[in-house]
Structures are given as C-alpha cells and as structure tokens.
Scaffold this motif. Structure first.
Motif, PDB file in Angstrom:
ATOM      1  N   ILE A 138      12.736 -22.340  22.550  1.00 55.11           N
ATOM      2  CA  ILE A 138      11.926 -22.210  21.332  1.00 55.11           C
ATOM      3  C   ILE A 138      10.709 -21.403  21.771  1.00 55.11           C
ATOM      4  O   ILE A 138      10.029 -21.768  22.731  1.00 55.11           O
ATOM      5  N   ASN A 139      10.449 -20.305  21.086  1.00 55.34           N
ATOM      6  CA  ASN A 139       9.475 -19.339  21.584  1.00 55.34           C
ATOM      7  C   ASN A 139       8.239 -19.208  20.702  1.00 55.34           C
ATOM      8  O   ASN A 139       8.350 -19.054  19.483  1.00 55.34           O
ATOM      9  N   CYS A 140       7.070 -19.220  21.354  1.00 57.23           N
ATOM     10  CA  CYS A 140       5.798 -19.063  20.657  1.00 57.23           C
ATOM     11  C   CYS A 140       5.324 -17.621  20.830  1.00 57.23           C
ATOM     12  O   CYS A 140       5.241 -17.130  21.958  1.00 57.23           O
ATOM     13  N   PRO A 141       4.970 -16.954  19.730  1.00 61.51           N
ATOM     14  CA  PRO A 141       4.568 -15.562  19.813  1.00 61.51           C
ATOM     15  C   PRO A 141       3.135 -15.346  20.311  1.00 61.51           C
ATOM     16  O   PRO A 141       2.801 -14.246  20.761  1.00 61.51           O
ATOM     17  N   CYS A 142       2.294 -16.350  20.243  1.00 62.16           N
ATOM     18  CA  CYS A 142       0.875 -16.145  20.548  1.00 62.16           C
ATOM     19  C   CYS A 142       0.585 -15.850  22.016  1.00 62.16           C
ATOM     20  O   CYS A 142      -0.102 -14.896  22.335  1.00 62.16           O
ATOM     21  N   GLY A 166       3.212 -16.635  24.598  1.00 65.32           N
ATOM     22  CA  GLY A 166       4.448 -16.590  25.360  1.00 65.32           C
ATOM     23  C   GLY A 166       4.993 -17.926  25.841  1.00 65.32           C
ATOM     24  O   GLY A 166       5.899 -17.940  26.676  1.00 65.32           O
ATOM     25  N   SER A 167       4.499 -19.025  25.330  1.00 66.66           N
ATOM     26  CA  SER A 167       5.057 -20.320  25.744  1.00 66.66           C
ATOM     27  C   SER A 167       6.497 -20.437  25.259  1.00 66.66           C
ATOM     28  O   SER A 167       6.852 -19.937  24.195  1.00 66.66           O
ATOM     29  N   ARG A 168       7.320 -21.091  26.097  1.00 66.35           N
ATOM     30  CA  ARG A 168       8.717 -21.323  25.747  1.00 66.35           C
ATOM     31  C   ARG A 168       9.037 -22.794  25.998  1.00 66.35           C
ATOM     32  O   ARG A 168       8.551 -23.382  26.952  1.00 66.35           O
ATOM     33  N   PHE A 169       9.873 -23.354  25.118  1.00 67.11           N
ATOM     34  CA  PHE A 169      10.239 -24.769  25.188  1.00 67.11           C
ATOM     35  C   PHE A 169      11.754 -24.896  25.143  1.00 67.11           C
ATOM     36  O   PHE A 169      12.423 -24.149  24.416  1.00 67.11           O
ATOM     37  N   ARG A 170      12.315 -25.843  25.888  1.00 62.94           N
ATOM     38  CA  ARG A 170      13.773 -26.038  25.932  1.00 62.94           C
ATOM     39  C   ARG A 170      14.288 -26.626  24.616  1.00 62.94           C
ATOM     40  O   ARG A 170      13.690 -27.545  24.065  1.00 62.94           O
ATOM     41  N   VAL A 171      15.445 -26.123  24.149  1.00 64.42           N
ATOM     42  CA  VAL A 171      16.032 -26.610  22.902  1.00 64.42           C
ATOM     43  C   VAL A 171      16.534 -28.047  23.020  1.00 64.42           C
ATOM     44  O   VAL A 171      16.604 -28.757  22.020  1.00 64.42           O
ATOM     45  N   ALA A 172      16.870 -28.495  24.237  1.00 61.72           N
ATOM     46  CA  ALA A 172      17.439 -29.828  24.413  1.00 61.72           C
ATOM     47  C   ALA A 172      16.409 -30.947  24.285  1.00 61.72           C
ATOM     48  O   ALA A 172      16.714 -32.017  23.764  1.00 61.72           O
ATOM     49  N   ASP A 173      15.175 -30.697  24.765  1.00 60.48           N
ATOM     50  CA  ASP A 173      14.197 -31.788  24.780  1.00 60.48           C
ATOM     51  C   ASP A 173      12.769 -31.362  24.440  1.00 60.48           C
ATOM     52  O   ASP A 173      11.859 -32.182  24.484  1.00 60.48           O
ATOM     53  N   GLY A 174      12.559 -30.099  24.127  1.00 57.41           N
ATOM     54  CA  GLY A 174      11.223 -29.622  23.778  1.00 57.41           C
ATOM     55  C   GLY A 174      10.305 -29.448  24.972  1.00 57.41           C
ATOM     56  O   GLY A 174       9.126 -29.133  24.810  1.00 57.41           O
ATOM     57  N   ALA A 175      10.831 -29.639  26.199  1.00 56.42           N
ATOM     58  CA  ALA A 175      10.016 -29.523  27.410  1.00 56.42           C
ATOM     59  C   ALA A 175       9.565 -28.080  27.621  1.00 56.42           C
ATOM     60  O   ALA A 175      10.245 -27.134  27.223  1.00 56.42           O
ATOM     61  N   VAL A 176       8.428 -27.938  28.270  1.00 56.40           N
ATOM     62  CA  VAL A 176       7.898 -26.602  28.565  1.00 56.40           C
ATOM     63  C   VAL A 176       8.831 -25.906  29.552  1.00 56.40           C
ATOM     64  O   VAL A 176       9.116 -26.422  30.627  1.00 56.40           O
ATOM     65  N   ALA A 177       9.310 -24.714  29.157  1.00 53.56           N
ATOM     66  CA  ALA A 177      10.172 -23.913  30.029  1.00 53.56           C
ATOM     67  C   ALA A 177       9.377 -22.768  30.647  1.00 53.56           C
ATOM     68  O   ALA A 177       9.816 -22.161  31.619  1.00 53.56           O
ATOM     69  N   GLY A 178       8.228 -22.453  30.093  1.00 55.30           N
ATOM     70  CA  GLY A 178       7.384 -21.385  30.627  1.00 55.30           C
ATOM     71  C   GLY A 178       6.194 -21.129  29.722  1.00 55.30           C
ATOM     72  O   GLY A 178       6.188 -21.505  28.552  1.00 55.30           O
ATOM     73  N   GLY A 179       5.184 -20.509  30.319  1.00 53.03           N
ATOM     74  CA  GLY A 179       4.011 -20.145  29.542  1.00 53.03           C
ATOM     75  C   GLY A 179       2.855 -21.105  29.726  1.00 53.03           C
ATOM     76  O   GLY A 179       2.966 -22.068  30.474  1.00 53.03           O
ATOM     77  N   PRO A 180       1.801 -20.885  28.998  1.00 54.39           N
ATOM     78  CA  PRO A 180       0.605 -21.702  29.197  1.00 54.39           C
ATOM     79  C   PRO A 180       0.610 -23.073  28.500  1.00 54.39           C
ATOM     80  O   PRO A 180      -0.311 -23.843  28.691  1.00 54.39           O
TER      81      PRO A 180
END
Length: 157
Positions: A117-121, A123-137
């Motif tokens: 799940i990707n945030c445009p502001c 660049g944060s990314r979250f996993r679709v399975a659990d919403g955990a942070v996959a990358g970004g600030p």
C-alpha cells in the motif's frame, strides 16, 4: 464519682453515639463467615421484549458496503477514499482492511501495487497482509479496520 447533676449517667449524645457504633458493628461483615462468599451480581437491565425499541435485531452488517469481493485483486487491494479505508486480499479469500491514513504525516495512501500500500507524499509503503511498514519514513503500521465479508459484499464491521 463527680458531684455535678447527672454525673455517672450517660448523656443523650453518648447513648446515641454508642448505639450507632453498636449498630454499625452488628452490620459489619467482620468475622462473618459469609464474607468469603461472592458479592451479589450487579443489577442489569432486563432484556427488552421482541419488537420493542431496545430489542436485539438479527445481526446485520453495521457499516456501508465498501466493495464487492470481486473488486479486490488477490495480492492487491483498493483504496476507498471517502471511507478512509484500504481493503486488501493478500491471499485468495483472505480480506484485510486498514486505515488509509499514512502514519508518517497523515497523507492518504494512493494505491496498492506490488504487494504494498503506497503513500504518495514521502514514499512510505505498507504490506498488504498486515499493514506493517515495508519502507519509507512511516514510523508505525497502518491501523487495522474491522470488516465483515458476507457473500460478495465487504462492509465495515
């Protein structure tokens, strides 16, 4: 013995205080064998009669329909902006929902692509399975949202 009038007899005040103390001691549970018994249940409201305003109705989904199950791709998801929810399907038939508000600075996530799940502001990314942070600030995962999947309908629970 004192020599003033009424000396040696208890005053009315003394008698009342002594009586009150004796009554309180008699009502005390101190030394009472039933003190170990469970306290009586707290009063509860009796169940409402069927059809009355307080009666329980058969369970129906609480929230509006978010999407059809067929709208959510396996391994992906869909951002529902008006409801501030993102619904994902990490595996066939396994639907999850999260807040669509990024935990970094409150932007709304834009899309679900490549398993995140990707945030445009920022660049944060979250996993679709659990919403955990996959990358970004982003400092925390996306908070989960309760959903009800019934038939082909996905609703907020």
């Amino acid at each position: 013995m004192p020599s003033w009038p009424g000396a040696g007899r208890p005053t009315r005040r003394t008698a009342l205080v002594a009586g009150a103390l004796a009554a309180a001691a008699g009502c005390s549970k101190y030394g009472d064998e039933s003190a170990d018994a469970e306290p009586p249940p707290s009063p509860t409201k009796p169940p409402a009669a069927p059809g009355s305003p307080g009666a329980s109705a058969p369970r129906t989904p609480a929230g509006p329909e978010l999407a059809k199950t067929s709208d959510i791709p396996v391994g992906g998801g869909k951002v529902l902006g008006d409801e501030k929810v993102v619904v994902t399907q990490p595996a066939e038939g396994d639907f999850k929902a999260f807040s669509s508000v990024c935990t970094h600075q409150g932007c709304t996530v834009r899309d679900v692509d490549g398993g995140t799940i990707n945030c445009p502001c920022h660049g944060s990314r979250f996993r679709v399975a659990d919403g955990a942070v996959a990358g970004g600030p982003a400092p925390r995962p996306l908070p989960p949202r309760a959903i009800d999947v019934s038939g082909n309908s996905i609703r907020l629970a």
